[in-house]
Scaffold this motif. Structure first.
Motif, short mmCIF file in Angstrom:
data_model
loop_
_atom_site.label_atom_id
_atom_site.label_comp_id
_atom_site.label_asym_id
_atom_site.label_seq_id
_atom_site.Cartn_x
_atom_site.Cartn_y
_atom_site.Cartn_z
N MET A 186 11.44 -16.82 -2.17
CA MET A 186 12.56 -17.37 -2.94
C MET A 186 13.89 -16.98 -2.30
SD MET A 186 13.29 -17.07 -7.06
CE MET A 186 13.01 -15.29 -7.10
N LEU A 187 14.00 -15.72 -1.86
CA LEU A 187 15.21 -15.26 -1.19
C LEU A 187 15.42 -16.00 0.13
CD1 LEU A 187 17.59 -13.31 -0.78
CD2 LEU A 187 15.94 -11.63 0.11
N LEU A 188 14.38 -16.11 0.95
CA LEU A 188 14.50 -16.80 2.23
C LEU A 188 14.85 -18.28 2.05
CD1 LEU A 188 11.47 -15.34 4.23
CD2 LEU A 188 13.89 -14.72 4.45
N ALA A 189 14.22 -18.91 1.08
CA ALA A 189 14.48 -20.34 0.85
C ALA A 189 15.92 -20.54 0.38
CB ALA A 189 13.50 -20.89 -0.18
N ALA A 190 16.40 -19.64 -0.45
CA ALA A 190 17.78 -19.75 -0.93
C ALA A 190 18.77 -19.62 0.22
CB ALA A 190 18.04 -18.68 -1.99
N ILE A 191 18.51 -18.67 1.12
CA ILE A 191 19.38 -18.50 2.28
C ILE A 191 19.34 -19.74 3.16
CG2 ILE A 191 19.68 -17.17 4.41
CD1 ILE A 191 18.63 -14.71 2.84
N GLU A 192 18.13 -20.26 3.40
CA GLU A 192 17.98 -21.44 4.25
C GLU A 192 18.65 -22.66 3.64
OE1 GLU A 192 14.49 -22.62 7.17
OE2 GLU A 192 13.94 -23.07 5.11
N ARG A 193 18.65 -22.75 2.33
CA ARG A 193 19.25 -23.89 1.64
C ARG A 193 20.76 -23.73 1.46
NH1 ARG A 193 15.24 -26.84 -1.44
NH2 ARG A 193 16.84 -27.43 -2.97
N GLY A 194 21.30 -22.57 1.82
CA GLY A 194 22.73 -22.32 1.67
C GLY A 194 23.14 -22.04 0.24
N PRO A 230 21.91 -16.02 -3.75
CA PRO A 230 22.23 -15.30 -5.00
C PRO A 230 23.35 -14.31 -4.72
CG PRO A 230 20.29 -14.36 -3.98
CD PRO A 230 20.65 -15.56 -3.15
N ASP A 231 24.02 -13.88 -5.78
CA ASP A 231 25.06 -12.86 -5.63
C ASP A 231 24.45 -11.48 -5.51
OD1 ASP A 231 27.45 -14.60 -6.02
OD2 ASP A 231 26.50 -14.94 -7.97
N VAL A 232 23.35 -11.26 -6.23
CA VAL A 232 22.70 -9.95 -6.26
C VAL A 232 21.19 -10.14 -6.20
CG1 VAL A 232 22.42 -7.77 -7.52
CG2 VAL A 232 24.55 -9.06 -7.76
N VAL A 233 20.54 -9.30 -5.40
CA VAL A 233 19.09 -9.19 -5.42
C VAL A 233 18.78 -7.85 -6.08
CG1 VAL A 233 17.02 -8.85 -4.01
CG2 VAL A 233 18.67 -10.62 -3.40
N GLU A 280 12.32 -1.91 5.21
CA GLU A 280 12.40 -2.36 6.60
C GLU A 280 12.81 -3.82 6.76
OE1 GLU A 280 8.65 -1.55 8.45
OE2 GLU A 280 8.80 0.62 8.17
N VAL A 281 12.61 -4.61 5.72
CA VAL A 281 12.85 -6.06 5.86
C VAL A 281 13.91 -6.57 4.89
CG1 VAL A 281 11.79 -8.35 5.82
CG2 VAL A 281 10.47 -6.38 6.64
N VAL A 282 13.71 -6.33 3.60
CA VAL A 282 14.56 -6.97 2.59
C VAL A 282 15.98 -6.41 2.57
CG1 VAL A 282 14.79 -7.54 0.15
CG2 VAL A 282 12.53 -7.46 1.20
N GLU A 283 16.11 -5.10 2.55
CA GLU A 283 17.46 -4.51 2.51
C GLU A 283 18.27 -4.89 3.75
OE1 GLU A 283 17.98 -0.49 0.97
OE2 GLU A 283 15.85 -0.48 0.45
N PRO A 284 17.71 -4.79 4.97
CA PRO A 284 18.49 -5.23 6.14
C PRO A 284 18.86 -6.72 6.09
CG PRO A 284 16.67 -3.85 6.82
CD PRO A 284 16.45 -4.14 5.38
N LEU A 285 17.95 -7.55 5.59
CA LEU A 285 18.23 -8.98 5.47
C LEU A 285 19.42 -9.22 4.54
CD1 LEU A 285 17.56 -12.02 5.81
CD2 LEU A 285 15.90 -11.74 3.94
N CYS A 286 19.41 -8.55 3.39
CA CYS A 286 20.50 -8.72 2.44
C CYS A 286 21.83 -8.26 3.03
CB CYS A 286 20.20 -7.97 1.14
SG CYS A 286 18.92 -8.74 0.12
#
Length: 292
Positions: free
Chosen positions: A17-25, A28-31, A56-62
């Motif tokens: 859901m997070l990746l799709a949201a980023i790809e769609r532009g 979210p404001d907060v995870v 290792e993945v989610v925090e760096p991505l955000c």
């Protein structure tokens, strides 16, 4: 504009859901991840691989995407009067149970999330993103732990739920495919190690890979007093048992040390959304899904 908060369960669905949201532009404001653990992680909690994927993945991505990442921990938001969900169950000689109410989810996740939300967004309407997959429309409509959309206490936040994966036609298979296409390690299903929704295979993995933690959960189950009618209940005894044809066969299950014996044969099912012959796995474990 209402703040958008992605309620992050830390499994495949919420990550997709997070990746799709980023790809769609449409970020979210907060995870927000709600941790059921005690500060020292001394009690049974999430699978080690869940915390590893977050770290290792989610925090760096955000950070890269400029999205605020928040952890609701038991120091700032205790599980009622306990240091962790497991400690709360242990103090009451209670066991986790499956079913619509899912007290674990309500006590350790929903209540704390809504307290945080009202502290952070007092008086505002908050759009809360929940990672229910396409095909789970009935669950989204009826699950009491998906959030209430009710008016809060005076001064609190107003919660308005949204289910992006359902909107975007993303079943679990498509979630996994998205993560692989973007080159990220695929997280396994997020759940407490002692979740009553785990399969026999999950419990066997638990006993094999984390034997000391499994033993503590087995003690929790053994220490639960009998019911008023003299019945000794087991964690998996609350879960509806079905045969390979999907027929309900009852709720009775033996204690965990007995339950994990024998061979586990997962039931491969087709995906009714994307048409895949075998629906993507929901297994839990300590690491990531094979990225081959």
């Amino acid at each position: 504009m209402s703040p958008k908060v992605l309620s992050y369960g830390a499994g495949l669905d919420s990550f997709a859901m997070l990746l799709a949201a980023i790809e769609r532009g449409e970020k979210p404001d907060v995870v927000c991840f709600i941790d059921v653990a005690d500060p020292d992680h001394a009690d049974p909690d999430e699978w080690p691989g869940t915390y590893r994927h977050l770290r290792e993945v989610v925090e760096p991505l955000c950070r890269r995407e400029g999205i605020e990442f928040v952890v609701i921990d038991s120091t700032s938001y205790p599980v009622r009067d306990a240091r962790s969900l497991f400690a709360w169950l242990e103090a009451r000689k209670q066991i986790p149970v499956a079913g619509p109410a899912r007290i674990c989810t309500r006590v350790a996740k929903v209540e704390r999330f809504e307290r945080w939300m009202s502290d952070r967004f007092a008086g505002e309407t908050v759009e809360v993103w929940i990672g229910f997959e396409k095909g789970e429309e009935k669950r989204a409509a009826n699950d009491p732990n998906a959030g209430t959309n009710r008016k809060p206490k005076p001064g609190g936040a107003v919660r308005k739920n949204r289910f992006p994966l359902i909107e975007w036609d993303m079943c679990r298979c498509r979630c996994e495919a998205l993560v692989r296409r973007l080159g990220y390690p695929v997280p396994r299903k997020s759940a407490c190690t002692f979740c009553p929704y785990g399969s026999k295979g999950d419990w066997q993995t638990f006993a094999r890979e984390l034997p000391d933690v499994f033993a503590r959960v087995a003690r929790l189950e053994a220490d639960k007093p009998p019911t008023s009618s003299g019945k000794k209940l087991s964690i998996m005894g609350y879960r509806a048992i079905k045969d390979r044809d999907g027929n309900h066969t009852g709720y009775k299950a033996p204690p965990l040390p007995e339950y994990i014996k024998g061979t586990y044969k997962p039931m491969d099912k087709p995906c009714k959304v994307c048409g895949a012959a075998v629906r993507a796995t929901k297994a839990t474990a300590c690491g990531y899904l094979d990225n081959a």
